[in-house]
Design a protein around this motif. Structure first.
Motif, PDB file in Angstrom:
ATOM      1  N   THR A  12       5.849  -3.803  14.713  1.00  0.00           N
ATOM      2  CA  THR A  12       5.206  -3.928  13.042  1.00  0.00           C
ATOM      3  C   THR A  12       4.051  -3.830  12.918  1.00  0.00           C
ATOM      4  O   THR A  12       3.428  -5.214  14.100  1.00  0.00           O
ATOM      5  N   ALA A  13       3.725  -3.720  11.520  1.00  0.00           N
ATOM      6  CA  ALA A  13       1.978  -3.941  11.609  1.00  0.00           C
ATOM      7  C   ALA A  13       1.641  -5.595  10.760  1.00  0.00           C
ATOM      8  O   ALA A  13       0.828  -6.217  10.425  1.00  0.00           O
ATOM      9  N   LEU A  14       3.574  -6.556  10.690  1.00  0.00           N
ATOM     10  CA  LEU A  14       3.563  -7.662   9.857  1.00  0.00           C
ATOM     11  C   LEU A  14       2.312  -8.950  10.569  1.00  0.00           C
ATOM     12  O   LEU A  14       2.836  -8.548  11.853  1.00  0.00           O
ATOM     13  N   GLY A  15       1.504  -8.771   9.763  1.00  0.00           N
ATOM     14  CA  GLY A  15       0.920 -10.260  10.880  1.00  0.00           C
ATOM     15  C   GLY A  15       1.345 -11.421  10.641  1.00  0.00           C
ATOM     16  O   GLY A  15       2.584 -11.644  10.219  1.00  0.00           O
ATOM     17  N   HIS A  16       0.676 -12.684  11.346  1.00  0.00           N
ATOM     18  CA  HIS A  16       1.201 -13.891  11.887  1.00  0.00           C
ATOM     19  C   HIS A  16       1.246 -14.228  10.160  1.00  0.00           C
ATOM     20  O   HIS A  16       0.642 -14.772   9.277  1.00  0.00           O
ATOM     21  N   GLY A  17       2.884 -14.813   9.772  1.00  0.00           N
ATOM     22  CA  GLY A  17       2.917 -15.548   8.549  1.00  0.00           C
ATOM     23  C   GLY A  17       3.676 -14.835   7.369  1.00  0.00           C
ATOM     24  O   GLY A  17       3.454 -15.188   6.602  1.00  0.00           O
ATOM     25  N   GLU A  18       2.987 -13.279   7.565  1.00  0.00           N
ATOM     26  CA  GLU A  18       3.494 -12.035   6.516  1.00  0.00           C
ATOM     27  C   GLU A  18       5.122 -12.104   6.182  1.00  0.00           C
ATOM     28  O   GLU A  18       5.745 -12.021   7.351  1.00  0.00           O
ATOM     29  N   LEU A  19       5.232 -12.101   5.420  1.00  0.00           N
ATOM     30  CA  LEU A  19       6.881 -11.143   4.905  1.00  0.00           C
ATOM     31  C   LEU A  19       7.082 -10.050   3.680  1.00  0.00           C
ATOM     32  O   LEU A  19       6.048  -9.951   3.311  1.00  0.00           O
ATOM     33  N   LEU A  20       7.573  -8.660   4.359  1.00  0.00           N
ATOM     34  CA  LEU A  20       7.879  -8.224   3.608  1.00  0.00           C
ATOM     35  C   LEU A  20       8.943  -7.796   2.373  1.00  0.00           C
ATOM     36  O   LEU A  20       9.743  -8.560   2.575  1.00  0.00           O
ATOM     37  N   THR A  21       8.250  -7.832   1.193  1.00  0.00           N
ATOM     38  CA  THR A  21       8.284  -8.020   0.147  1.00  0.00           C
ATOM     39  C   THR A  21       9.197  -7.125  -0.881  1.00  0.00           C
ATOM     40  O   THR A  21       9.664  -7.811  -1.220  1.00  0.00           O
ATOM     41  N   ARG A  22       8.340  -5.933  -0.807  1.00  0.00           N
ATOM     42  CA  ARG A  22       8.789  -5.207  -2.024  1.00  0.00           C
ATOM     43  C   ARG A  22       8.121  -3.479  -0.914  1.00  0.00           C
ATOM     44  O   ARG A  22       7.679  -3.830  -0.319  1.00  0.00           O
ATOM     45  N   ILE A  23       9.474  -2.513  -0.670  1.00  0.00           N
ATOM     46  CA  ILE A  23       9.383  -1.150  -0.989  1.00  0.00           C
ATOM     47  C   ILE A  23       8.737  -0.392  -2.147  1.00  0.00           C
ATOM     48  O   ILE A  23      10.102  -0.314  -2.632  1.00  0.00           O
ATOM     49  N   SER A  24       8.101   0.292  -1.895  1.00  0.00           N
ATOM     50  CA  SER A  24       7.359   1.335  -3.158  1.00  0.00           C
ATOM     51  C   SER A  24       7.587   2.202  -2.639  1.00  0.00           C
ATOM     52  O   SER A  24       7.144   3.193  -1.191  1.00  0.00           O
ATOM     53  N   VAL A  25       8.102   3.038  -3.074  1.00  0.00           N
ATOM     54  CA  VAL A  25       8.549   4.770  -2.871  1.00  0.00           C
ATOM     55  C   VAL A  25       8.491   5.932  -3.566  1.00  0.00           C
ATOM     56  O   VAL A  25       9.730   5.675  -4.729  1.00  0.00           O
ATOM     57  N   PRO A  26       8.009   6.698  -3.827  1.00  0.00           N
ATOM     58  CA  PRO A  26       7.303   7.877  -4.919  1.00  0.00           C
ATOM     59  C   PRO A  26       9.128   8.771  -5.127  1.00  0.00           C
ATOM     60  O   PRO A  26       9.469   9.111  -4.400  1.00  0.00           O
ATOM     61  N   SER A  27       8.844   8.628  -6.615  1.00  0.00           N
ATOM     62  CA  SER A  27      10.352   9.697  -6.430  1.00  0.00           C
ATOM     63  C   SER A  27       9.438  11.320  -6.038  1.00  0.00           C
ATOM     64  O   SER A  27       8.983  11.754  -6.097  1.00  0.00           O
ATOM     65  N   HIS A  28      10.633  11.413  -6.131  1.00  0.00           N
ATOM     66  CA  HIS A  28      11.179  13.259  -5.183  1.00  0.00           C
ATOM     67  C   HIS A  28      11.708  14.618  -6.377  1.00  0.00           C
ATOM     68  O   HIS A  28      12.727  14.068  -6.617  1.00  0.00           O
ATOM     69  N   ARG A  29      11.473  15.074  -6.364  1.00  0.00           N
ATOM     70  CA  ARG A  29      11.423  16.439  -7.024  1.00  0.00           C
ATOM     71  C   ARG A  29      12.033  18.231  -6.352  1.00  0.00           C
ATOM     72  O   ARG A  29      10.434  17.471  -4.900  1.00  0.00           O
ATOM     73  N   GLY A  30      12.664  18.293  -6.054  1.00  0.00           N
ATOM     74  CA  GLY A  30      13.016  19.534  -4.578  1.00  0.00           C
ATOM     75  C   GLY A  30      14.834  18.949  -3.915  1.00  0.00           C
ATOM     76  O   GLY A  30      14.917  18.182  -4.796  1.00  0.00           O
ATOM     77  N   GLY A  31      14.179  20.107  -2.883  1.00  0.00           N
ATOM     78  CA  GLY A  31      15.141  20.416  -2.183  1.00  0.00           C
ATOM     79  C   GLY A  31      15.135  18.666  -0.928  1.00  0.00           C
ATOM     80  O   GLY A  31      14.152  18.593  -0.175  1.00  0.00           O
TER      81      GLY A  31
END
Length: 283
Positions: free
Chosen positions: A158-177
């Motif tokens: 992944t693109a995580l660098g040294h010492g980096e921690l994934l902390t939050r995921i932001s997901v746009p709301s979706h309308r439709g099928g």
């Protein structure tokens, strides 16, 4: 086989976890443990330090903010699976979660762990690529946001660098099928090929289309050319069939003992056609 010896730290705060990760280049993060523990026991990874973040409560949350879903990296799959908010705001994610392993795995597994593991056959990385999610990474010096399509660099990279921690995921709301179509050797196995699609319509005309494919390349694949073939057109059988062939052409599937590359590519077209058709029906 048992894991090779390692030091263990149960972090009490996000700051402590990041400090430990930045101070030990080969440190690994323990969240749900569904990916890391097997790798440790098979000695496929031999970190000198394992940083347990299960007590870092600030990484476990699920809320709606500014038209998108904000999800802490430590949020369990089961929380997402049973959330009415996920079902109403991001139904593609809600459907995809049901394909992730078995209930026991989903009870322990975390969203951040699945994404940081970066298995190209896994469902959730492809879902995030399809939905244009953003990943927040915290390091010792700064916090930054990485687009999902830029996050996955290769199998388990992944693109995580040294010492980096994934902390939050932001997901746009979706309308439709939306629709998930997956082929695997056994129920709940990782996908040989899986397709994740969303569609919005204006009358009979496609306004937006998103297609991502798992299991057919070194990373999740966003089939942008196929999407462009749908937008602005009525989704007739011929248009959908053309988009399905374009999606398959964008794949770079592995050729291994589970399935030959040509078969995976052919299945990518079949599953894309089914996914778009089902998404259209629900739009």
């Amino acid at each position: 086989m048992k894991a090779a010896p390692f030091e263990y730290l149960r972090a009490a705060s996000l700051g402590e976890a990041i400090e430990a990760l930045s101070g030990t280049p080969d440190a690994r993060v323990l969240a749900g443990g569904q990916s890391l523990v097997p790798l440790l026991n098979l000695r496929q990874v031999r970190p000198t330090l394992v940083v347990d973040i299960n007590r870092v409560d600030e990484l476990s949350f699920l809320r709606k903010e500014n038209g998108q879903l904000e999800i802490g990296a430590l949020t369990r799959h089961r929380v997402l699976e049973t959330s009415e908010t996920v079902r109403s705001e991001v139904p593609l994610l809600a459907e995809a979660i049901g394909y992730v392993g078995h209930p026991a795995i989903r009870n322990r597994g975390t969203l951040g762990g699945s994404l940081a593991h970066a298995d190209p056959a896994a469902e959730l990385p492809a879902v995030m690529v399809a939905l244009d999610a953003g990943f927040t990474a915290r390091g010792p010096e700064r916090e930054r946001v990485i687009a999902a399509r830029d996050f996955f660099l290769g199998p388990h990279r992944t693109a995580l660098g040294h010492g980096e921690l994934l902390t939050r995921i932001s997901v746009p709301s979706h309308r439709g099928g939306w629709a998930v179509e997956q082929l695997s050797r056994r129920s709940r196995d990782l996908a040989l090929v899986a397709v994740f699609a969303t569609v919005t319509l204006s009358g009979d005309v496609c306004e937006t289309a998103r297609i991502a494919i798992a299991g057919a390349g070194p990373t999740p694949i966003r089939a942008t050319v196929a999407e462009e073939a749908l937008v602005g057109r009525a989704l007739t059988d011929d248009v959908v069939a053309l988009a399905a062939e374009l999606a398959a052409a964008a794949t770079d599937p592995p050729d291994d003992l589970h399935a030959p590359a040509d078969y995976r590519r052919e299945m990518a077209a079949v599953l894309t056609r089914r996914a778009i058709t089902r998404a259209k029906e629900g739009a």
